[in-house]
Design a protein around this motif. Structure first.
Motif, PDB file in Angstrom:
ATOM      1  N   SER A  40       0.831  -1.199   0.000  1.00 46.21           N
ATOM      2  CA  SER A  40       0.000   0.000   0.000  1.00 46.21           C
ATOM      3  C   SER A  40       0.869   1.252   0.000  1.00 46.21           C
ATOM      4  CB  SER A  40      -0.905  -0.003   1.231  1.00 46.21           C
ATOM      5  OG  SER A  40      -1.655   1.183   1.307  1.00 46.21           O
ATOM      6  N   GLY A  41       0.536   2.189  -0.870  1.00 46.64           N
ATOM      7  CA  GLY A  41       1.258   3.448  -0.949  1.00 46.64           C
ATOM      8  C   GLY A  41       2.488   3.410  -1.826  1.00 46.64           C
ATOM      9  N   THR A  42       2.780   2.244  -2.393  1.00 45.57           N
ATOM     10  CA  THR A  42       3.941   2.151  -3.282  1.00 45.57           C
ATOM     11  C   THR A  42       3.475   1.854  -4.698  1.00 45.57           C
ATOM     12  OG1 THR A  42       4.384  -0.246  -3.098  1.00 45.57           O
ATOM     13  CG2 THR A  42       5.210   1.167  -1.333  1.00 45.57           C
ATOM     14  N   SER A  43       4.415   1.981  -5.647  1.00 47.22           N
ATOM     15  CA  SER A  43       4.049   1.820  -7.058  1.00 47.22           C
ATOM     16  C   SER A  43       5.213   1.221  -7.823  1.00 47.22           C
ATOM     17  CB  SER A  43       3.686   3.184  -7.656  1.00 47.22           C
ATOM     18  OG  SER A  43       3.587   3.118  -9.063  1.00 47.22           O
ATOM     19  N   SER A  89      12.939   9.562  -3.113  1.00 45.19           N
ATOM     20  CA  SER A  89      11.991   9.611  -1.994  1.00 45.19           C
ATOM     21  C   SER A  89      10.764   8.739  -2.229  1.00 45.19           C
ATOM     22  CB  SER A  89      11.548  11.056  -1.737  1.00 45.19           C
ATOM     23  OG  SER A  89      10.798  11.561  -2.819  1.00 45.19           O
ATOM     24  N   THR A  90      10.587   8.193  -3.441  1.00 40.15           N
ATOM     25  CA  THR A  90       9.487   7.266  -3.726  1.00 40.15           C
ATOM     26  C   THR A  90      10.068   5.879  -3.952  1.00 40.15           C
ATOM     27  OG1 THR A  90       9.554   7.644  -6.120  1.00 40.15           O
ATOM     28  CG2 THR A  90       8.202   9.139  -4.799  1.00 40.15           C
ATOM     29  N   TYR A  91       9.260   4.848  -3.733  1.00 42.97           N
ATOM     30  CA  TYR A  91       9.808   3.498  -3.844  1.00 42.97           C
ATOM     31  C   TYR A  91       8.703   2.476  -4.076  1.00 42.97           C
ATOM     32  CZ  TYR A  91       8.398   3.373   1.111  1.00 42.97           C
ATOM     33  OH  TYR A  91       7.685   3.437   2.277  1.00 42.97           O
ATOM     34  N   THR A 137      10.914  -5.519   5.108  1.00 47.51           N
ATOM     35  CA  THR A 137      10.218  -5.195   3.870  1.00 47.51           C
ATOM     36  C   THR A 137      11.144  -4.386   2.974  1.00 47.51           C
ATOM     37  OG1 THR A 137       8.074  -5.137   4.989  1.00 47.51           O
ATOM     38  CG2 THR A 137       8.237  -4.037   2.852  1.00 47.51           C
ATOM     39  N   PRO A 138      11.521  -4.914   1.811  1.00 50.53           N
ATOM     40  CA  PRO A 138      12.416  -4.168   0.919  1.00 50.53           C
ATOM     41  C   PRO A 138      11.745  -2.891   0.411  1.00 50.53           C
ATOM     42  CG  PRO A 138      12.254  -6.482   0.286  1.00 50.53           C
ATOM     43  CD  PRO A 138      11.157  -6.228   1.274  1.00 50.53           C
ATOM     44  N   LYS A 139      12.575  -1.869   0.181  1.00 49.98           N
ATOM     45  CA  LYS A 139      12.098  -0.622  -0.400  1.00 49.98           C
ATOM     46  C   LYS A 139      13.047  -0.244  -1.535  1.00 49.98           C
ATOM     47  CE  LYS A 139      10.079   1.104   3.920  1.00 49.98           C
ATOM     48  NZ  LYS A 139      10.086   2.200   4.938  1.00 49.98           N
ATOM     49  N   VAL A 140      12.647  -0.529  -2.751  1.00 44.65           N
ATOM     50  CA  VAL A 140      13.478  -0.232  -3.918  1.00 44.65           C
ATOM     51  C   VAL A 140      13.076   1.136  -4.463  1.00 44.65           C
ATOM     52  CG1 VAL A 140      14.151  -0.954  -6.240  1.00 44.65           C
ATOM     53  CG2 VAL A 140      13.752  -2.674  -4.448  1.00 44.65           C
ATOM     54  N   ALA A 141      13.984   2.113  -4.305  1.00 39.81           N
ATOM     55  CA  ALA A 141      13.689   3.465  -4.779  1.00 39.81           C
ATOM     56  C   ALA A 141      13.947   3.601  -6.271  1.00 39.81           C
ATOM     57  CB  ALA A 141      14.533   4.482  -4.007  1.00 39.81           C
ATOM     58  N   GLU A 142      15.023   2.985  -6.759  1.00 39.97           N
ATOM     59  CA  GLU A 142      15.359   3.083  -8.180  1.00 39.97           C
ATOM     60  C   GLU A 142      15.901   1.746  -8.683  1.00 39.97           C
ATOM     61  OE1 GLU A 142      14.958   5.899 -10.355  1.00 39.97           O
ATOM     62  OE2 GLU A 142      13.686   6.354  -8.609  1.00 39.97           O
ATOM     63  N   PHE A 143      15.430   1.343  -9.851  1.00 42.13           N
ATOM     64  CA  PHE A 143      15.913   0.174 -10.573  1.00 42.13           C
ATOM     65  C   PHE A 143      16.459   0.705 -11.896  1.00 42.13           C
ATOM     66  CE2 PHE A 143      14.416  -4.319 -12.218  1.00 42.13           C
ATOM     67  CZ  PHE A 143      15.664  -4.528 -12.779  1.00 42.13           C
ATOM     68  N   GLU A 144      17.752   1.032 -11.924  1.00 42.90           N
ATOM     69  CA  GLU A 144      18.376   1.607 -13.102  1.00 42.90           C
ATOM     70  C   GLU A 144      18.932   0.501 -13.989  1.00 42.90           C
ATOM     71  OE1 GLU A 144      21.351   4.333 -11.760  1.00 42.90           O
ATOM     72  OE2 GLU A 144      19.959   5.486 -10.515  1.00 42.90           O
ATOM     73  N   THR A 145      18.876   0.693 -15.286  1.00 39.71           N
ATOM     74  CA  THR A 145      19.398  -0.284 -16.236  1.00 39.71           C
ATOM     75  C   THR A 145      20.323   0.420 -17.224  1.00 39.71           C
ATOM     76  OG1 THR A 145      17.405   0.040 -17.584  1.00 39.71           O
ATOM     77  CG2 THR A 145      17.435  -1.842 -16.084  1.00 39.71           C
ATOM     78  N   TYR A 146      21.391  -0.264 -17.610  1.00 39.82           N
ATOM     79  CA  TYR A 146      22.404   0.338 -18.482  1.00 39.82           C
ATOM     80  C   TYR A 146      22.869  -0.671 -19.524  1.00 39.82           C
ATOM     81  CZ  TYR A 146      22.652   3.950 -14.914  1.00 39.82           C
ATOM     82  OH  TYR A 146      22.348   4.953 -14.039  1.00 39.82           O
TER      83      TYR A 146
END
Length: 522
Positions: A418-421, A431-433, A511-520
């Motif tokens: 809840s509250g995540t996306s 600040s979002t995750y 509970t994991p909190k992934v803020a960024e999943f960057e790909t290169y």
């Protein structure tokens, strides 16, 4: 440029010119070897420490600066370069070495990391010579003056930018510097502080930018939106035509700056850029905030600003001023702590702290200047060319080069708390995750066409670092496990062409909190 600035400079330049002609040595406060710590967005993405912990050397020429870089054990060996005197075309030449990539007639910080350049003693002046940062990370520039860098006429340097960053630059802190020109584009000058082509996590603090047609930009064109996470605070922008700054895409935090005599426009947020503009003092200026010279609109969140004798033009095609009563049209979350001064004291606190040779004073958040604690260093005495030492770089993951392919891609996953996306992992906002509904789950990045990926970066939200335990990186197209390991960070694997890549968390400490999943791609 529609309005020349050269005539407005005569009075300001007279004293300096007379002193230089007479050979008078002006008394300037001594700076410490390194002082304070980075603020703003430069504290994110692992932080910005420059050459902390490395050898300290002195340099009185541009060639000696290049030699210091080239004599390191590797391109990432930390180094602090103390600069004193005037650096110019006559004393700046290319130096070759395995740990550097330098050039004549410009201070070239290219394909390197972990470097501090700081002015000391009677001051450091880069005269008609720009500082170019390219494919570099973890750089500090402090307590120097860069003046009169030209892109046309003679001599030219750095495309006319006083300080310019481009091509995958990360974590730069520019602090207590003075950047100045002697006119606008028609006089041969360009920007004072420019960032383009994937430059992120930068702070400009306690600095003076003046007497120029262009203050600076983020993004070279409307399509160059790979830049962002820039903080500007406690700076003086004075006698500038426009671009204070110009923002194309990305996120900027702009607070406690003093703007005086902006002649055409000020903060130009466009092409989807988002700016948090708070507790600034604007004086005797025109169109200090809005979207200008384009129909591709930008956004701003405003609070606590003072508009003193500010005039606003009427809205029209390619002209969208925020005033005369600026209102917020977006919300920007700031992922770091800070203590803004009230706007009413900004002119005074900036006057006391901003620019080179001010003793590196900072505000305590209560409108009072303070001298930060110096970082201990042991300067090398004697020759300005450093002697190679046995220092080895600190091992650790390296930020991948190139563009973050997650920006503009799609995403999905196994579940979301809840509250995540799912979209939060590719919005460039720490600040979002995304979190799964339990302690395990997976998150994916996906593209409409086949895309080659060879590295990812998983960034945990602030306060949750270390929560992620074991994981797998999976080619979702085939189900093949590309690699596996533990703890978040930089992950590399053989280049793989796919439509969808999945990061599967198989264990965690909460509970994991992934803020960024960057790909290169590399």
């Amino acid at each position: 440029m529609r309005r020349p600035v050269a005539l407005r400079l005569l009075a300001a330049l007279a004293t300096t010119a007379i002193a230089a002609a007479m050979g008078v040595a002006l008394s300037i406060p001594q700076a410490s070897a390194a002082s304070g710590s980075a603020t703003g967005y430069a504290t994110r993405n692992g932080g910005t420490t420059g050459g902390a912990g490395g050898q300290t050397v002195r340099a009185t020429t541009g060639t000696a600066i290049h030699a210091a870089l080239c004599n390191r054990a590797s391109s990432s060996t930390p180094i602090i370069i103390q600069v004193e005197g005037t650096i110019n075309h006559g004393n700046t030449s290319k130096v070759s070495g395995n740990s550097c990539n330098t050039a004549d007639d410009v201070i070239e910080l290219k394909q390197i990391s972990n470097v501090t350049i700081i002015g000391v003693g009677n001051g450091a002046v880069f005269d008609q010579l720009g500082i170019h940062i390219r494919e570099a990370s973890n750089i500090i520039i402090q307590n120097v003056t860069v003046r009169n860098v030209k892109k046309s006429g003679s001599p030219t340097s750095n495309g006319g930018d006083a300080i310019g960053m481009e091509s995958t630059v990360r974590n730069v802190w520019v602090d207590h510097v003075t950047l100045e020109a002697s006119g606008g584009e028609s006089e041969g000058f360009d920007g004072l502080f420019d960032m383009k082509n994937n430059t992120q996590y930068v702070t400009l603090s306690y600095s003076i930018l003046r007497n120029s047609g262009r203050g600076g930009l983020v993004g070279s064109s409307e399509s160059d939106r790979s830049n962002g996470f820039i903080t500007y605070h406690h700076n003086l922008y004075e006698n500038i035509d426009s671009r204070t700054p110009l923002l194309r895409g990305g996120i900027a935090h702009i607070y406690n700056n003093h703007y005086v005599s902006l002649h055409e426009s000020g903060i130009n947020s466009r092409a989807g850029a988002q700016a948090k503009v708070e507790n600034n003092y604007f004086k005797s200026s025109k169109d200090v905030l809005g979207t200008f010279y384009t129909n591709e609109r930008g956004y701003w969140q405003v609070s606590g600003n003072i508009f003193d004798n500010v005039t606003w033009s009427s809205p029209g095609s390619e002209n969208y001023p925020a005033g005369p009563n600026p209102q917020s049209n977006t919300t920007v979350s700031i992922p770091y702590s800070y203590r803004p001064d009230g706007a009413g004291c900004v002119p005074d606190i900036v006057r006391q702290t901003a620019g080179a040779n001010k003793g590196l004073k900072v505000s305590d958040g209560n409108c009072s200047p303070q001298t930060p604690t110096a970082t201990p260093t042991s300067p090398t005495t004697g020759p300005t060319t450093p002697t190679p030492g046995p220092t080895s770089p600190t091992p650790g993951p390296t930020q991948p080069g190139g563009t973050n392919l997650s920006i503009g891609a799609g995403s999905d996953g196994s579940s979301k708390a809840s509250g995540t996306s799912y979209g939060n992992v590719r919005d460039g906002d720490m600040s979002t995750y995304w979190s799964p509904t339990g302690s395990t789950g997976h998150i994916s990045i996906k593209w409409g066409s086949s895309t080659t990926v060879s590295a990812i970066v998983i960034r945990e939200a602030s306060g949750s670092e270390g929560t992620i335990g074991s994981w797998q990186v999976i080619n979702h197209d085939t189900g093949a496990v590309l690699t596996s390991g533990s703890r978040a960070g930089v992950v590399t694997f053989p280049p793989t062409s796919l439509h969808k890549i999945t990061f599967k968390i198989t264990s965690s400490a909460g509970t994991p909190k992934v803020a960024e999943f960057e790909t290169y791609a590399r």
